[in-house]
Design a protein around this motif. Structure first.
Motif, short mmCIF file in Angstrom:
data_model
loop_
_atom_site.label_atom_id
_atom_site.label_comp_id
_atom_site.label_asym_id
_atom_site.label_seq_id
_atom_site.Cartn_x
_atom_site.Cartn_y
_atom_site.Cartn_z
N GLY A 249 0.83 -1.19 0.00
CA GLY A 249 0.00 0.00 0.00
C GLY A 249 0.86 1.24 0.00
O GLY A 249 2.07 1.18 -0.26
N ASN A 250 0.26 2.37 0.27
CA ASN A 250 1.03 3.61 0.32
C ASN A 250 0.50 4.49 1.45
O ASN A 250 -0.63 4.32 1.90
CB ASN A 250 0.99 4.34 -1.02
N VAL A 251 1.33 5.41 1.86
CA VAL A 251 0.96 6.33 2.92
C VAL A 251 1.52 7.71 2.59
O VAL A 251 2.67 7.84 2.15
CB VAL A 251 1.49 5.84 4.30
N VAL A 252 0.68 8.74 2.75
CA VAL A 252 1.12 10.13 2.54
C VAL A 252 1.53 10.69 3.90
O VAL A 252 0.78 10.60 4.87
CB VAL A 252 -0.02 10.97 1.93
N ILE A 253 2.74 11.25 3.96
CA ILE A 253 3.31 11.65 5.24
C ILE A 253 3.65 13.14 5.22
O ILE A 253 4.43 13.60 4.38
CB ILE A 253 4.58 10.84 5.54
N PRO A 254 3.08 13.93 6.15
CA PRO A 254 3.39 15.36 6.21
C PRO A 254 4.81 15.58 6.75
O PRO A 254 5.40 14.68 7.37
CB PRO A 254 2.33 15.89 7.18
N PRO A 255 5.36 16.78 6.53
CA PRO A 255 6.75 17.06 6.94
C PRO A 255 7.07 16.74 8.39
O PRO A 255 8.14 16.20 8.69
CB PRO A 255 6.91 18.56 6.66
N GLU A 256 6.12 17.05 9.30
CA GLU A 256 6.42 16.85 10.72
C GLU A 256 6.58 15.38 11.10
O GLU A 256 7.18 15.06 12.13
CB GLU A 256 5.34 17.48 11.59
N LYS A 257 6.10 14.46 10.26
CA LYS A 257 6.30 13.04 10.51
C LYS A 257 7.15 12.40 9.42
O LYS A 257 7.25 11.17 9.34
CB LYS A 257 4.95 12.32 10.63
N ALA A 258 7.78 13.26 8.61
CA ALA A 258 8.68 12.77 7.57
C ALA A 258 10.10 13.21 7.92
O ALA A 258 10.72 12.65 8.82
CB ALA A 258 8.24 13.28 6.21
N PHE A 259 10.58 14.25 7.27
CA PHE A 259 11.96 14.68 7.49
C PHE A 259 12.05 16.03 8.20
O PHE A 259 13.10 16.68 8.19
CB PHE A 259 12.71 14.72 6.15
N GLY A 260 10.94 16.43 8.80
CA GLY A 260 10.94 17.65 9.59
C GLY A 260 10.64 18.88 8.76
O GLY A 260 10.82 18.89 7.53
N PRO A 261 10.19 19.95 9.41
CA PRO A 261 9.93 21.21 8.71
C PRO A 261 11.24 21.91 8.34
O PRO A 261 12.29 21.62 8.91
CB PRO A 261 9.14 22.01 9.74
N GLY A 262 11.14 22.81 7.39
CA GLY A 262 12.32 23.59 7.04
C GLY A 262 12.64 24.59 8.14
O GLY A 262 11.76 25.09 8.84
N ASN A 263 13.93 24.87 8.31
CA ASN A 263 14.39 25.83 9.32
C ASN A 263 14.66 27.17 8.64
O ASN A 263 15.59 27.27 7.82
CB ASN A 263 15.66 25.31 9.99
N PRO A 264 13.88 28.21 8.94
CA PRO A 264 14.07 29.50 8.26
C PRO A 264 15.45 30.10 8.51
O PRO A 264 15.93 30.91 7.71
CB PRO A 264 12.96 30.39 8.86
N LYS A 265 16.11 29.69 9.59
CA LYS A 265 17.45 30.22 9.89
C LYS A 265 18.49 29.69 8.90
O LYS A 265 19.60 30.22 8.84
CB LYS A 265 17.84 29.87 11.32
N LEU A 266 18.13 28.62 8.19
CA LEU A 266 19.06 28.05 7.22
C LEU A 266 18.83 28.58 5.81
O LEU A 266 19.42 28.10 4.85
CB LEU A 266 18.94 26.52 7.22
N VAL A 267 17.97 29.60 5.69
CA VAL A 267 17.77 30.29 4.41
C VAL A 267 18.46 31.65 4.52
O VAL A 267 18.08 32.49 5.32
CB VAL A 267 16.27 30.47 4.11
#
Length: 254
Positions: A72-90
């Motif tokens: 099957g498949n599962v759709v995973i939002p950022p907070e349960k995948a690889f984390g949200p982006g960090n604005p300090k790294l932009v």
């Protein structure tokens, strides 16, 4: 029987971005086709412990309650995948810091040893996103649970493959004690040195072991049997000490 936390399973999967691009897979041919093949990677399925954090959170949670053979498949939002982006790294920097002055959004760049991607160009200044390419992304995993691992030796070998990238290391078990024979080259591997305590801890917790022995195995074919020449070794140690003194002397005084 339904999959539950603590089960060792063989898992095949393919991870995709929302636009359909594939960023990870256990299928070797697909990896080559999508130009993401890693010659040092293991393909054909990962052995993971459900609930032990061996996969991203959203996928790990979705495994529970499924049956062997499930696809099957599962759709995973950022907070349960690889984390949200960090604005300090932009960061916005001058174009003069880049080797390639022919810049455009989407161009991968390296600045002061950090890798990023240009997200915007305004005149002589560019905005670079140094976040992981996976950060802030909603992803989809298509996966199949191939089987549950039952024997202690297979569990240990699977866990070792996950942490070392080496399959079928020699393992013996008896009376709750595991003897794991480690190739000499692996004993100097930084990744292994950092992981072996975690491997032992997970084997105690999930494989009902009471003792784990890591035994260095040397064979006649081992290249490491040839010692460094005494003079060369002394020269290397002297060089290392000199470099260390130089680094200490270059530190700013407080």
């Amino acid at each position: 029987m339904a999959i539950q936390k603590g089960d060792f399973i063989t898992l095949n999967y393919t991870g995709k971005f929302e636009d359909g691009r594939i960023f990870d897979t256990t299928d070797e041919e697909l990896a080559k086709k999508e130009d993401i093949f890693n010659p040092h990677g293991l393909y054909g399925g990962d052995i993971v412990i459900v609930g032990a954090g061996h996969t991203i959170e959203g996928l790990d949670e979705d495994l529970e309650g499924k049956e062997v053979g499930y696809s099957g498949n599962v759709v995973i939002p950022p907070e349960k995948a690889f984390g949200p982006g960090n604005p300090k790294l932009v960061e916005t920097i001058s174009i003069t810091k880049l080797k390639d002055r022919n810049v455009h959004p989407g161009l991968p760049v390296e600045v002061d040893g950090r890798r990023g991607v240009i997200s915007r160009v305004i005149g002589r200044r560019v905005t670079v996103d140094f976040n992981s390419p996976l950060a802030g992304k909603t992803v989809t995993y298509e996966y199949t649970i191939e089987k549950v691992i039952e024997t202690a030796v297979e569990k240990i070998q699977g866990l070792l493959a996950l942490y070392t990238g080496l399959r079928d290391l020699e393992v013996e078990t008896a009376d709750g004690v595991a003897k794991i024979y480690i190739p000499t080259g692996l004993t100097f591997n930084q990744r292994w040195l950092m992981a072996k305590n975690r491997v032992a801890s997970e084997l105690f917790k999930y494989a009902d072991l009471k003792e784990v022995q890591f035994i260095e195995k040397i064979t006649a074919e081992s290249e490491t049997l040839i010692p460094a020449e005494p003079e060369a070794k002394a020269e290397e140690e002297s060089k290392a000490e000199a470099e260390s003194e130089t680094e200490e002397s270059s530190e700013p005084e407080v």
